[in-house]
Design a protein around this motif. Structure first.
Motif, PDB file in Angstrom:
ATOM      1  N   LEU A   1      73.332 -33.927  29.686  1.00  0.00           N
ATOM      2  CA  LEU A   1      74.083 -33.622  28.473  1.00  0.00           C
ATOM      3  C   LEU A   1      75.385 -32.899  28.793  1.00  0.00           C
ATOM      4  O   LEU A   1      76.442 -33.208  28.233  1.00  0.00           O
ATOM      5  CB  LEU A   1      73.233 -32.759  27.541  1.00  0.00           C
ATOM      6  CG  LEU A   1      72.007 -33.415  26.912  1.00  0.00           C
ATOM      7  CD1 LEU A   1      71.198 -32.389  26.140  1.00  0.00           C
ATOM      8  CD2 LEU A   1      72.431 -34.555  26.000  1.00  0.00           C
ATOM      9  N   LEU A   2      75.312 -31.933  29.707  1.00  0.00           N
ATOM     10  CA  LEU A   2      76.501 -31.169  30.063  1.00  0.00           C
ATOM     11  C   LEU A   2      77.561 -32.069  30.690  1.00  0.00           C
ATOM     12  O   LEU A   2      78.756 -31.930  30.402  1.00  0.00           O
ATOM     13  CB  LEU A   2      76.125 -30.040  31.015  1.00  0.00           C
ATOM     14  CG  LEU A   2      77.252 -29.067  31.374  1.00  0.00           C
ATOM     15  CD1 LEU A   2      77.770 -28.345  30.129  1.00  0.00           C
ATOM     16  CD2 LEU A   2      76.789 -28.052  32.414  1.00  0.00           C
ATOM     17  N   GLN A   3      77.142 -32.989  31.530  1.00  0.00           N
ATOM     18  CA  GLN A   3      78.092 -33.893  32.160  1.00  0.00           C
ATOM     19  C   GLN A   3      78.854 -34.713  31.115  1.00  0.00           C
ATOM     20  O   GLN A   3      80.060 -34.938  31.245  1.00  0.00           O
ATOM     21  CB  GLN A   3      77.365 -34.822  33.131  1.00  0.00           C
ATOM     22  CG  GLN A   3      78.202 -35.963  33.681  1.00  0.00           C
ATOM     23  CD  GLN A   3      79.442 -35.501  34.412  1.00  0.00           C
ATOM     24  OE1 GLN A   3      79.444 -34.435  35.019  1.00  0.00           O
ATOM     25  NE2 GLN A   3      80.491 -36.305  34.354  1.00  0.00           N
ATOM     26  N   ARG A   4      78.167 -35.127  30.068  1.00  0.00           N
ATOM     27  CA  ARG A   4      78.827 -35.921  29.036  1.00  0.00           C
ATOM     28  C   ARG A   4      79.746 -35.073  28.164  1.00  0.00           C
ATOM     29  O   ARG A   4      80.775 -35.555  27.686  1.00  0.00           O
ATOM     30  CB  ARG A   4      77.777 -36.618  28.163  1.00  0.00           C
ATOM     31  CG  ARG A   4      76.978 -37.683  28.908  1.00  0.00           C
ATOM     32  CD  ARG A   4      76.184 -38.550  27.951  1.00  0.00           C
ATOM     33  NE  ARG A   4      75.120 -37.824  27.269  1.00  0.00           N
ATOM     34  CZ  ARG A   4      73.891 -37.665  27.759  1.00  0.00           C
ATOM     35  NH1 ARG A   4      73.584 -38.146  28.962  1.00  0.00           N
ATOM     36  NH2 ARG A   4      72.963 -37.025  27.068  1.00  0.00           N
ATOM     37  N   GLN A   5      79.383 -33.801  27.981  1.00  0.00           N
ATOM     38  CA  GLN A   5      80.115 -32.948  27.055  1.00  0.00           C
ATOM     39  C   GLN A   5      81.214 -32.124  27.713  1.00  0.00           C
ATOM     40  O   GLN A   5      82.225 -31.821  27.080  1.00  0.00           O
ATOM     41  CB  GLN A   5      79.125 -32.013  26.344  1.00  0.00           C
ATOM     42  CG  GLN A   5      78.107 -32.755  25.505  1.00  0.00           C
ATOM     43  CD  GLN A   5      76.950 -31.874  25.072  1.00  0.00           C
ATOM     44  OE1 GLN A   5      76.864 -30.707  25.451  1.00  0.00           O
ATOM     45  NE2 GLN A   5      76.049 -32.433  24.286  1.00  0.00           N
ATOM     46  N   ASP A   6      81.034 -31.759  28.963  1.00  0.00           N
ATOM     47  CA  ASP A   6      81.976 -30.861  29.636  1.00  0.00           C
ATOM     48  C   ASP A   6      81.921 -31.120  31.143  1.00  0.00           C
ATOM     49  O   ASP A   6      81.276 -30.388  31.889  1.00  0.00           O
ATOM     50  CB  ASP A   6      81.607 -29.404  29.326  1.00  0.00           C
ATOM     51  CG  ASP A   6      82.648 -28.408  29.787  1.00  0.00           C
ATOM     52  OD1 ASP A   6      83.526 -28.786  30.599  1.00  0.00           O
ATOM     53  OD2 ASP A   6      82.592 -27.241  29.347  1.00  0.00           O
ATOM     54  N   PRO A   7      82.589 -32.164  31.631  1.00  0.00           N
ATOM     55  CA  PRO A   7      82.499 -32.525  33.056  1.00  0.00           C
ATOM     56  C   PRO A   7      82.927 -31.416  33.999  1.00  0.00           C
ATOM     57  O   PRO A   7      82.354 -31.272  35.093  1.00  0.00           O
ATOM     58  CB  PRO A   7      83.418 -33.747  33.164  1.00  0.00           C
ATOM     59  CG  PRO A   7      83.427 -34.333  31.790  1.00  0.00           C
ATOM     60  CD  PRO A   7      83.349 -33.164  30.863  1.00  0.00           C
ATOM     61  N   ALA A   8      83.929 -30.627  33.625  1.00  0.00           N
ATOM     62  CA  ALA A   8      84.377 -29.543  34.508  1.00  0.00           C
ATOM     63  C   ALA A   8      83.271 -28.510  34.695  1.00  0.00           C
ATOM     64  O   ALA A   8      83.015 -28.045  35.814  1.00  0.00           O
ATOM     65  CB  ALA A   8      85.632 -28.887  33.944  1.00  0.00           C
ATOM     66  N   ALA A   9      82.605 -28.145  33.609  1.00  0.00           N
ATOM     67  CA  ALA A   9      81.495 -27.199  33.713  1.00  0.00           C
ATOM     68  C   ALA A   9      80.325 -27.812  34.465  1.00  0.00           C
ATOM     69  O   ALA A   9      79.610 -27.118  35.191  1.00  0.00           O
ATOM     70  CB  ALA A   9      81.057 -26.747  32.327  1.00  0.00           C
ATOM     71  N   ALA A  10      80.109 -29.110  34.315  1.00  0.00           N
ATOM     72  CA  ALA A  10      79.005 -29.774  35.007  1.00  0.00           C
ATOM     73  C   ALA A  10      79.164 -29.691  36.514  1.00  0.00           C
ATOM     74  O   ALA A  10      78.191 -29.448  37.236  1.00  0.00           O
ATOM     75  CB  ALA A  10      78.912 -31.235  34.562  1.00  0.00           C
ATOM     76  N   ALA A  11      80.380 -29.888  37.021  1.00  0.00           N
ATOM     77  CA  ALA A  11      80.611 -29.778  38.460  1.00  0.00           C
ATOM     78  C   ALA A  11      80.336 -28.367  38.955  1.00  0.00           C
ATOM     79  O   ALA A  11      79.788 -28.160  40.048  1.00  0.00           O
ATOM     80  CB  ALA A  11      82.043 -30.185  38.794  1.00  0.00           C
TER      81      ALA A  11
END
Length: 219
Positions: free
Chosen positions: A59-69
């Protein structure tokens, strides 16, 4: 436990709004509660399992890629401390990693560091490309190394050490490169032998959607 859901953090506004209101990608990850997910409670975790982490990471990758990394980097560094037998190193750094008071990352996109024995410690050299979560304030680096005696394993280094430099990302790449030139390493910064990679594997698999893409290098 605050967990990401399809609509947001439990008991809060939708996750996109909550994350965008924070200052930095690392702080957004801290606010999500995911750094403590699947970490044992006696080490500062808040419960949950790898399935919870994997679902929320997607979910995080779809919503906020910078935070996901950043989640990928920080949470794997946390897992290295969870798995290490070096209790002193864990007790010193784990609270800061969990709280987001100290950024941390896992080296990718390079070979093992090489090591020169000085008789009082080791001098480590090597290059890693495409490394996320490298704020100017400082960070810690989990990296593979092969010592001069042939022993291979993993170490935890500080960005403040002489000889460690950050090179900005090339055009078209999201993350910077790390260059280590004879960086001093003390034995009390040793995380574990080669099998540390296997111990990190379950969390790495759960965080797979967040893993930064390796850079395409012309070398």
């Amino acid at each position: 436990m605050a967990m990401l859901t399809d609509t947001g953090l439990l008991g809060t506004a939708p996750v996109v709004n909550a994350l965008q209101a924070s200052r930095s990608p690392l702080q957004r990850v801290v606010d999500s509660g995911l750094l403590r997910c699947a970490v044992p409670r006696d080490l500062g975790g808040n419960g949950g399992g790898l399935d919870d982490l994997a679902h929320a990471a997607g979910l995080l990758q779809r919503q906020d890629p910078a935070a996901a990394a950043v989640l990928w980097a920080q949470r794997l560094a946390i897992e290295a401390l969870v798995q290490t037998a070096n209790v002193g190193l864990r007790e010193f750094w784990l609270p800061d990693f969990l709280n987001g008071d100290r950024a941390a990352t896992l080296a990718t996109g390079g070979k093992e560091l090489t090591a020169e024995d000085t008789g009082r410690g080791w001098l480590l050299s090597g290059v890693f490309h495409g490394v996320p979560n490298l704020p100017w304030e400082g960070f810690s680096l989990v990296a593979p190394v092969r010592l001069g005696d042939g022993n291979a394993g993993w170490v935890l280094l500080r960005s403040e050490e002489d000889g460690l430099s950050v090179h900005p990302a090339a055009p078209g790449h999201a993350h910077a490169s790390l260059h280590l030139n004879r960086v001093f390493f003390r034995e009390d910064e040793w995380l574990g032998e080669q099998h540390m990679a296997q111990r990190l594997a379950p969390v790495a698999e759960a965080l797979a959607p967040c893993r930064p893409r390796p850079p395409a290098l012309n070398t």
